[in-house]
Design a protein around this motif. Structure first.
Motif, PDB file in Angstrom:
ATOM      1  N   ALA A   1       0.930  -1.080   0.020  1.00  0.00           N
ATOM      2  CA  ALA A   1       0.027   0.013  -0.032  1.00  0.00           C
ATOM      3  C   ALA A   1       1.007   1.218  -0.138  1.00  0.00           C
ATOM      4  O   ALA A   1       0.591   2.199  -0.625  1.00  0.00           O
ATOM      5  N   GLY A   2       1.980   1.112   0.754  1.00  0.00           N
ATOM      6  CA  GLY A   2       3.060   2.402   0.837  1.00  0.00           C
ATOM      7  C   GLY A   2       3.493   2.676  -0.507  1.00  0.00           C
ATOM      8  O   GLY A   2       3.465   3.747  -1.098  1.00  0.00           O
TER       9      GLY A   2
ATOM     10  N   ALA B   1       1.134   6.845  -6.484  1.00  0.00           N
ATOM     11  CA  ALA B   1       0.094   7.982  -6.586  1.00  0.00           C
ATOM     12  C   ALA B   1       0.537   9.247  -6.466  1.00  0.00           C
ATOM     13  O   ALA B   1       0.031  10.118  -7.061  1.00  0.00           O
ATOM     14  N   VAL B   2       1.195   9.356  -5.582  1.00  0.00           N
ATOM     15  CA  VAL B   2       1.673  10.790  -5.094  1.00  0.00           C
ATOM     16  C   VAL B   2       2.500  11.550  -6.105  1.00  0.00           C
ATOM     17  O   VAL B   2       2.441  12.459  -6.468  1.00  0.00           O
TER      18      VAL B   2
ATOM     19  N   ILE C   1       2.112   1.784  -3.563  1.00  0.00           N
ATOM     20  CA  ILE C   1       0.953   2.327  -4.460  1.00  0.00           C
ATOM     21  C   ILE C   1       0.650   3.765  -4.064  1.00  0.00           C
ATOM     22  O   ILE C   1       0.641   4.780  -4.987  1.00  0.00           O
ATOM     23  N   LEU C   2       0.674   4.094  -2.885  1.00  0.00           N
ATOM     24  CA  LEU C   2       0.385   5.549  -2.386  1.00  0.00           C
ATOM     25  C   LEU C   2       1.722   6.196  -2.979  1.00  0.00           C
ATOM     26  O   LEU C   2       1.572   7.454  -3.415  1.00  0.00           O
TER      27      LEU C   2
END
Length: 175
Positions: free
Chosen positions: A59-60, A66-67, A62-63
């Motif tokens: 998740a980190g 995205a950022v 992916i985040l």
């Protein structure tokens, strides 16, 4: 001190020792069962923690992606905004006092050109002679096959106005 043991006392001590061994075996079995449960729970908790850590890492990532994409999009949007502002400033500065020519076909707008020369050249593709242009005089625009009208950018109205205003006609032929 010397103590004399009797057979009865010796048997009683052996029975008590046997009971103590049996009780120790029971306690050892309970301890082994408890230890087994503890180890199984420890393995289950460790497995859940490892899966949670892997999911958090994913998740980190992916985040972070995205950022990064958001940052790139915001930067691109900012650059486009700056470019739009520059183009608007250039357009506002370049239009002031600039004329555009509208080509009229029997009084109806046909095409808009940057210059009268461009309009004359294009009408040649529609069959008009590029050298045969003459002033239309006072004739109405609907009577002329091709007619050019010049318009000047008016910053006050944020639009264009005729470069040559027609001569005012008296209302009801009054002076």
């Amino acid at each position: 001190m010397i103590r004399i043991l009797t057979t009865g006392r010796l048997r009683r001590l052996e029975r008590e020792a046997e009971q103590a061994r049996a009780r120790a075996g029971e306690v050892q079995a309970q301890a082994d069962a408890s230890w087994g449960r503890h180890v199984r729970e420890l393995f289950a908790v460790t497995d859940r923690a490892e899966r949670a850590e892997a999911a958090a890492t994913e998740a980190g990532e992916i985040l972070a992606g995205a950022v990064d994409e958001l940052s790139a999009a915001q930067q691109e949007l900012l650059l486009k905004d700056i470019e739009i502002r520059q183009l608007r400033q250039e357009l506002a500065g370049s239009l002031e006092g600039r004329t555009l020519t509208v080509l009229l076909h029997y009084g109806e707008p046909h095409t808009v050109y940057a210059s009268r020369k461009d309009a004359y050249a294009d009408t040649a593709t529609h069959g008009a002679s590029p050298d045969g242009w003459v002033p239309s005089g006072e004739r109405p625009a609907a009577e002329c096959k091709w007619r050019c009208e010049a318009f000047i950018y008016n910053a006050a109205s944020n639009g264009f106005r005729r470069a040559y205003a027609p001569a005012p006609k008296p209302v009801g032929e009054a002076a």
